[in-house]
Structure formats: C-alpha cells, structure tokens
Design an enzyme around this catalytic site. Structure first.
Site, PDB file in Angstrom:
ATOM      1  CG  ASP A 185      -3.542   3.562  12.896  1.00 48.33           C
ATOM      2  OD1 ASP A 185      -2.725   3.850  13.790  1.00 48.33           O
ATOM      3  OD2 ASP A 185      -4.127   4.419  12.210  1.00 48.33           O
ATOM      4  CB  ILE A 186       1.682   3.268  11.062  1.00 51.72           C
ATOM      5  CG1 ILE A 186       1.705   2.599   9.683  1.00 51.72           C
ATOM      6  CG2 ILE A 186       3.106   3.412  11.596  1.00 51.72           C
ATOM      7  CD1 ILE A 186       2.446   3.388   8.628  1.00 51.72           C
ATOM      8  CD  GLU A 229      -1.859   7.670  11.001  1.00 47.39           C
ATOM      9  OE1 GLU A 229      -2.087   7.936  12.201  1.00 47.39           O
ATOM     10  OE2 GLU A 229      -1.986   8.508  10.085  1.00 47.39           O
TER      11      GLU A 229
END
Length: 320
Positions: A185-186, A229
């Site tokens: 996950d960004i 994301e």
C-alpha cells in the site's frame, strides 16, 4: 425438335454446365472402390491440381494439412459408414505447397438395400470466412485480455488476481508446496493526490506498478493492482523467507524511484507499507484465508508507522 431418347443426355449436360459454373466444386466418389468418379474443373483454379489427378480417396487425404488429417479423415469415414450426411473444415494443399481452407459438404447415397453406394459432395473455398473468424477470435482474445488488465497501470486487475490466486492455490495444494502473497500500500497516497493532483497521482501509480514489475524475476510470479493504491503479488512455490526477500526488493525499488512526496509523514519521498503471508494450502483452507492473513500484516505495517514490512518470517522490519 429433340427426341425423347436424347433428352436425358441433354439434361445431364445442362446440369453439369450449371454445376461447373458455380464457385462450389462438385465431386463424387464410388464407395466400393474409393475412387473419384467425378470432380469439377474448378478444383484446378482453386488448388492447382488437375481434375485428372484426383484418382482415389488417398489423393484427397495426402492433399490435406497433416494437422487436420487424422481428425477430418476419421470423422468423415465414420459418418459415411453410418450413412450420415456431414461436413468438415480443413486446410487443403495447393500444388505450390500452400494451404487453402476448404469446407466439404457431403451427402451419402444409399442403395435400395440401405448400403452406402457413393458419396456426393461440394468443396467450398472458406478462406475469407476463416480469416474473419480468426480476426474475430483475436479481437475477442484482446477484449478478454483487456478485461483482466488494469486500465491505468497496465498490470493485471483484481479480477485477474482472483483467478490467478485460485489457480495457484489449487496447484500448491495438489503439489504440497507453499504459496506466498505480498500486499503493498502506498503510504499517504491521499495526501499525495491532494498535494500534486490526480493526474500526477495517476502517473505515480504507473511508476510504482512498473517498478514492482522489475522486483520479480520469475515467470510465474504475478503482480496485480488490488484496488486504489494497493498492489498484490502472488508467489507460487515460495516459502516465507524467500517471500520476505521479494518484499524487500519491492520496497527497495520504490525507494529507488525517489518520487518526491512532500505530504508524507515518513519522509520526503514515496514509500510503501508491505504485508507478507505464506501458507501451505490444505483441503480445509481456502485462498481467502491467505488474503485475510496478508491483509492483517499490511494493516500491522501501517499501525507500526508505515514504510516497513510485516511478515511471518520477520514480524517487523524497521523503516530505513
């Protein structure tokens, strides 16, 4: 005036002229001898072989593409023996060695005793139809491919991930091998979008996806966009320590991009939080169990401050 005795011959000539003026190629075979008793002159225009060169059924067999031969000959013989009309598509060899798609439509003629006497058929040039079918098949394949592809990043989408994970889970269970999952996950991506705008955010997602593709070196490893994301990797036949090494490479390649992220609370460049889970599938478990485990570890990575990896092999990796 034509006499009654001359009319049958006249009718035969008219019929033959009509048949030979069509694009369809008529032919007849005597069942007892397996010899051609007639084949239309159009055959020479289409394939280059003269009508005289079509002597026995063996000529027909030998002038068929090797890949089609067993299937078509077996089918046509069986149908003819059963006295059933039938048709078959195959590639016929030209005199120059090329191949032309043909459709043979066959009518079985029986005698009064019910026994097969002869075969009467027509050959049709179906090259254009086959070309259209191939183009349609290619288009359908491309549409199918696109349906499994994330339109923004170019990697596989969630639908493809679900299919691949199910397949690899079943294979790992059959082979008794471990299956690993990595979920990334960004960090603070909402803040990235808010600060730089959605267009820049889309470009960021594309860069991350391409970087992650370079982190995996095996052909069977799978990368997909899980949603938003989040990205996910499926690693067949991979134990926990090996999966941890892949996860570290993923994190490293993102850091190497040096994507500026002024809205991040863990540094001035873009980072990711990573969860890693490994499982040896059993009959009792499901692929959803593995997703739940990796999602739990991703959540733990975020709770521990982001920009880190949480794995079963190494519970916590301190951020760089």
């Amino acid at each position: 005036m034509t006499s009654g005795t001359e009319r049958p011959e006249h009718d035969h000539d008219v019929y033959r002229t009509l048949v030979e003026s069509t694009k369809a190629i008529p032919w007849t075979i005597d069942w007892a001898t397996m010899r051609f008793t007639y084949i239309g002159p159009q055959i020479e225009t289409l394939l280059g072989w003269t009508p005289e060169s079509w002597v026995t059924v063996q000529d027909w067999v030998e002038r068929m593409h090797p890949d089609d031969r067993e299937r078509v000959v077996g089918f046509c013989v069986a149908q003819s023996q059963a006295g059933t009309d039938h048709e078959a598509d195959y590639r016929a060899m030209t005199r120059d060695g090329d191949y032309v798609w043909i459709r043979d439509v066959v009518h079985v003629v029986r005698g009064e005793d019910g026994a097969v006497r002869s075969l009467v058929g027509f050959m049709f040039d179906i090259r254009d139809r086959k070309r259209s079918e191939e183009q349609l098949a290619q288009l359908q394949a491309r549409l199918e491919e696109l349906s499994y592809q994330d339109g923004l990043t170019g990697v596989a989408n969630r639908r493809m991930f679900d299919a691949v994970l199910e397949r690899e889970w079943n294979e790992a269970r059959r082979a008794g091998q471990p299956l690993s999952l990595i979920m990334l996950d960004i960090d603070y991506f909402k803040q990235y979008n808010d600060h730089y705008g959605h267009l820049q955010g889309d470009e960021c997602l594309r860069r991350v996806a391409q970087a992650l593709l370079s982190a995996s070196t095996r052909g069977r490893d799978f990368l997909g966009r899980f949603g938003g994301e989040e990205f996910v990797m499926v690693l067949p036949d991979t134990d926990a320590p090996s999966a941890m090494r892949v996860a570290q490479r993923c994190r490293d390649v993102i850091l190497e991009q040096g994507i500026v992220h002024e809205g991040s609370r863990v540094g001035g460049t873009l980072t990711v939080s990573v969860g890693v889970a490994t499982q040896r599938p059993t009959e009792e478990g499901t692929a959803f169990d593995l997703i739940a485990r990796v999602d739990k570890r991703l959540y733990a990575a975020k709770q521990l401050g982001r920009n880190r990896i949480v794995s079963e092999a190494v519970p916590e990796v301190e951020r760089a």
